[in-house]
Design a protein around this motif. Structure first.
Motif, PDB file in Angstrom:
ATOM      1  N   ARG A   9       0.714  -1.427  -0.067  1.00 25.92           N
ATOM      2  CA  ARG A   9       0.021  -0.186  -0.135  1.00 25.92           C
ATOM      3  C   ARG A   9       0.834   1.336   0.184  1.00 25.92           C
ATOM      4  NH1 ARG A   9      -4.156   1.705   4.961  1.00 25.92           N
ATOM      5  NH2 ARG A   9      -4.019   4.071   4.616  1.00 25.92           N
ATOM      6  N   THR A  10       2.105   1.376   0.890  1.00 26.27           N
ATOM      7  CA  THR A  10       2.683   2.350   0.951  1.00 26.27           C
ATOM      8  C   THR A  10       3.590   2.674  -0.392  1.00 26.27           C
ATOM      9  OG1 THR A  10       4.514   1.420   2.152  1.00 26.27           O
ATOM     10  CG2 THR A  10       2.886   2.404   3.434  1.00 26.27           C
ATOM     11  N   LEU A  11       3.993   1.468  -1.041  1.00 26.65           N
ATOM     12  CA  LEU A  11       4.682   1.636  -2.279  1.00 26.65           C
ATOM     13  C   LEU A  11       3.766   2.370  -3.375  1.00 26.65           C
ATOM     14  CD1 LEU A  11       4.846   0.039  -5.384  1.00 26.65           C
ATOM     15  CD2 LEU A  11       6.848   1.203  -4.175  1.00 26.65           C
ATOM     16  N   ILE A  12       2.628   1.915  -3.355  1.00 28.03           N
ATOM     17  CA  ILE A  12       1.693   2.481  -4.222  1.00 28.03           C
ATOM     18  C   ILE A  12       1.456   4.220  -4.120  1.00 28.03           C
ATOM     19  CG2 ILE A  12      -0.597   2.604  -5.507  1.00 28.03           C
ATOM     20  CD1 ILE A  12       1.054   0.205  -6.260  1.00 28.03           C
ATOM     21  N   GLU A  13       1.342   4.520  -2.478  1.00 31.19           N
ATOM     22  CA  GLU A  13       1.306   5.778  -2.418  1.00 31.19           C
ATOM     23  C   GLU A  13       2.290   6.585  -2.794  1.00 31.19           C
ATOM     24  OE1 GLU A  13       0.623   6.085   1.953  1.00 31.19           O
ATOM     25  OE2 GLU A  13      -1.139   5.083   1.964  1.00 31.19           O
ATOM     26  N   ARG A  14       3.593   6.007  -2.673  1.00 33.20           N
ATOM     27  CA  ARG A  14       4.849   6.836  -3.017  1.00 33.20           C
ATOM     28  C   ARG A  14       4.711   6.764  -4.503  1.00 33.20           C
ATOM     29  NH1 ARG A  14       9.638   7.752  -0.776  1.00 33.20           N
ATOM     30  NH2 ARG A  14      11.443   7.908  -2.004  1.00 33.20           N
ATOM     31  N   PHE A  15       4.466   5.961  -5.308  1.00 33.47           N
ATOM     32  CA  PHE A  15       4.487   6.292  -6.813  1.00 33.47           C
ATOM     33  C   PHE A  15       3.230   7.145  -7.177  1.00 33.47           C
ATOM     34  CE2 PHE A  15       7.974   3.772  -6.850  1.00 33.47           C
ATOM     35  CZ  PHE A  15       8.504   3.630  -8.267  1.00 33.47           C
ATOM     36  N   GLU A  16       2.374   6.981  -6.549  1.00 36.62           N
ATOM     37  CA  GLU A  16       0.977   7.928  -7.033  1.00 36.62           C
ATOM     38  C   GLU A  16       1.477   9.361  -6.659  1.00 36.62           C
ATOM     39  OE1 GLU A  16      -2.168   6.318  -4.851  1.00 36.62           O
ATOM     40  OE2 GLU A  16      -2.886   5.285  -6.709  1.00 36.62           O
ATOM     41  N   GLU A  17       2.121   9.865  -5.496  1.00 32.84           N
ATOM     42  CA  GLU A  17       2.729  10.947  -5.380  1.00 32.84           C
ATOM     43  C   GLU A  17       3.824  11.452  -6.124  1.00 32.84           C
ATOM     44  OE1 GLU A  17       4.217  11.503  -1.133  1.00 32.84           O
ATOM     45  OE2 GLU A  17       2.557  10.608  -0.208  1.00 32.84           O
ATOM     46  N   LYS A  18       4.572  10.523  -6.495  1.00 34.08           N
ATOM     47  CA  LYS A  18       5.630  10.961  -7.436  1.00 34.08           C
ATOM     48  C   LYS A  18       5.119  11.203  -8.956  1.00 34.08           C
ATOM     49  CE  LYS A  18       9.756   9.161  -5.636  1.00 34.08           C
ATOM     50  NZ  LYS A  18      10.961   7.929  -6.045  1.00 34.08           N
ATOM     51  N   THR A  19       3.797  10.474  -9.291  1.00 27.38           N
ATOM     52  CA  THR A  19       3.566  10.453 -10.558  1.00 27.38           C
ATOM     53  C   THR A  19       2.826  11.946 -10.779  1.00 27.38           C
ATOM     54  OG1 THR A  19       2.965   8.214 -10.681  1.00 27.38           O
ATOM     55  CG2 THR A  19       1.360   9.854 -11.991  1.00 27.38           C
ATOM     56  N   LEU A  32      14.975   2.355 -10.874  1.00 26.28           N
ATOM     57  CA  LEU A  32      14.071   2.231  -9.730  1.00 26.28           C
ATOM     58  C   LEU A  32      13.200   3.806  -9.855  1.00 26.28           C
ATOM     59  CD1 LEU A  32      14.680   1.402  -6.206  1.00 26.28           C
ATOM     60  CD2 LEU A  32      13.370   3.369  -6.759  1.00 26.28           C
ATOM     61  N   ASN A  33      14.289   4.734  -9.739  1.00 30.61           N
ATOM     62  CA  ASN A  33      13.456   6.091  -9.599  1.00 30.61           C
ATOM     63  C   ASN A  33      13.165   6.697 -11.068  1.00 30.61           C
ATOM     64  OD1 ASN A  33      13.945   6.684  -6.720  1.00 30.61           O
ATOM     65  ND2 ASN A  33      16.129   6.138  -7.226  1.00 30.61           N
ATOM     66  N   THR A  34      13.345   6.107 -12.028  1.00 33.00           N
ATOM     67  CA  THR A  34      13.228   6.961 -13.611  1.00 33.00           C
ATOM     68  C   THR A  34      12.190   6.049 -14.202  1.00 33.00           C
ATOM     69  OG1 THR A  34      14.904   8.419 -13.487  1.00 33.00           O
ATOM     70  CG2 THR A  34      13.850   8.256 -15.368  1.00 33.00           C
ATOM     71  N   PHE A  35      12.745   4.840 -14.428  1.00 28.07           N
ATOM     72  CA  PHE A  35      12.281   3.893 -15.456  1.00 28.07           C
ATOM     73  C   PHE A  35      10.886   3.245 -14.651  1.00 28.07           C
ATOM     74  CE2 PHE A  35      15.438   2.329 -18.566  1.00 28.07           C
ATOM     75  CZ  PHE A  35      16.295   3.611 -18.666  1.00 28.07           C
TER      76      PHE A  35
END
Length: 426
Positions: free
Chosen positions: A152-162, A344-347
């Motif tokens: 859940r927290t991983l998805i939260e993190r990537f949604e924020e970065k998106t 990880l952080n770009t691709f």
């Protein structure tokens, strides 16, 4: 009483109190049919609850406070949004509260219904001075529960970065290639020089490189010139060639270089000096133009890594970390850890963002699969969790840990955390 109102939200939501002979403050028999849905926005704390008081069943909202007088303190008595509150749940009932129409608001006092053991468990988490609240208890939690919450927290993190990706995409009028180029450049700065790399990328759009993709010297001249490193006088042929090339290209494309003073060299390993990173970035541009289209097509992480291996970095950098400093043998290629950092952080981020933007779950799944195929990050934060007994299998779990620490542990949101809730329940 050494806990915030959030603790009572937890107690009410999970029914963690003594239900024996429940009564309102005026003595009426009370039954809880449905505790309601926790409302994290404005308005009453729980919506669509249902309780039985005496012989009557009431449906509506439930408000929770440490003291009943908080109702008045928060001015709910004058707010119509609270007219549909059917029950006031408090730790201490210190004053009678009435609705706008003058009717007495039913109150359930929890003061003698919450076990001391539960309060102590919460206080142990909330008042801890350790690196994160549950550092002493997290090893006792089922790994499946930890992994589930980290998903859940991983998805939260990537949604924020998106959101940041989509903001830049809008700024660039929907140009995904240029957006990717900006973020890739920033990632090449590896935190310390992230901002200078971003400024450099803004100074020279990607489409300019495409006109010179078959000329490594011109690509290098564009990269080092736009980054501000070609303003000095040089003794060696290579930087003088770059300077001469850039003087022509700068006028042709009206390039405004960034100030060289923004680049940071202090307290860095020479292998991470921005000059060497820029040389590698130039070689990557020559090797792989329009990288975004490639990561959309390529599914094998080994093939993605190959994009960064054996780059045609100019041999000048074999004996230099800077244009004016000659040194011993230098490794020209990007290290495996640095490559994984970019993947990880770009691709992975752009696969996720592209999938979100287009509503394509396949790209989101591929982003997650890429994270699962990369090793877990090792840094000050992840190391603390490993020392506490958490097993980090891959970059998926380590990214989840970073978000857990940032959004939950740092703010003591143990009662919104699946791991914290499990510890308190144990």
């Amino acid at each position: 009483m050494n806990f915030p109102e959030d603790f009572l939200h937890y107690v009410w939501q999970f029914k963690s109190f003594n239900f024996n002979d429940l009564r309102t403050s005026d003595g009426a028999e009370l039954g809880i049919v449905h505790s309601g849905l926790w409302n994290k926005n404005s308005g009453p704390d729980f919506n669509n609850g249902k309780v039985k008081i005496g012989e009557t069943i009431w449906a509506g909202n439930i408000e929770i406070h440490l003291k009943s007088s908080d109702w008045i303190k928060h001015n709910h008595q004058n707010d119509k949004a609270y007219e549909n509150v059917i029950l006031h749940v408090v730790y201490e009932n210190d004053v009678d509260v009435h609705r706008i129409d003058g009717t007495l608001l039913p109150v359930l006092e929890l003061k003698n219904r919450i076990s001391n053991d539960l309060v102590e468990k919460y206080e142990t988490l909330f008042l801890t001075l350790n690196d994160f609240p549950c550092s002493a208890q997290i090893a006792s939690v089922d790994p499946f529960i930890i992994k589930s919450f980290l998903s859940r927290t991983l998805i939260e993190r990537f949604e924020e970065k998106t959101l940041a990706v989509l903001e830049t995409l809008e700024e660039l009028n929907g140009n995904w290639d240029e957006t990717f180029y900006r973020f890739l450049a920033r990632n090449f700065g590896f935190k310390v020089n992230a901002l200078p790399f971003e400024l450099f990328a803004k100074a020279i759009p990607q489409n300019i490189y495409a006109k010179h993709k078959n000329n490594l010297l011109q690509i290098e001249a564009l990269v080092f010139g736009a980054s501000g490193f070609l303003k000095d006088d040089f003794k060696e042929d290579y930087p003088n060639q770059l300077k001469k090339e850039f003087q022509f290209l700068q006028q042709k494309y009206d390039i405004k270089p960034v100030e060289v003073s923004v680049w940071k060299f202090m307290r860095m390993r020479p292998q991470n000096f921005p000059t060497l990173r820029l040389a590698q970035f130039a070689a990557l541009i020559v090797n792989s133009n329009h990288l975004l289209s490639k990561i959309i097509e390529i599914k094998d992480v080994k093939v993605l890594r190959n994009l960064f291996e054996n780059l045609p970095v100019n041999p000048f950098w074999k004996t230099h970390y800077h244009f004016k400093k000659v040194v011993a043998d230098v490794s020209l290629q990007i290290g495996k850890t640095s490559i994984d950092n970019v993947l990880l952080n770009t691709f992975a981020l752009f696969l996720f963002a592209y999938g979100k933007y287009n509503g394509t779950q396949d790209f989101i799944n591929r982003a997650i699969q890429l994270l699962e195929s990369l090793p877990a990050e090792e840094n000050a934060i992840t190391n603390k969790f490993v020392q506490a007994g958490v097993v980090l299998e891959n970059a998926f779990t380590s990214q989840g840990i970073l978000q857990l620490k940032k959004q939950y542990c740092n703010h003591k949101k143990c009662l919104s955390c699946g791991i914290g809730i499990k510890i308190i329940k144990q």
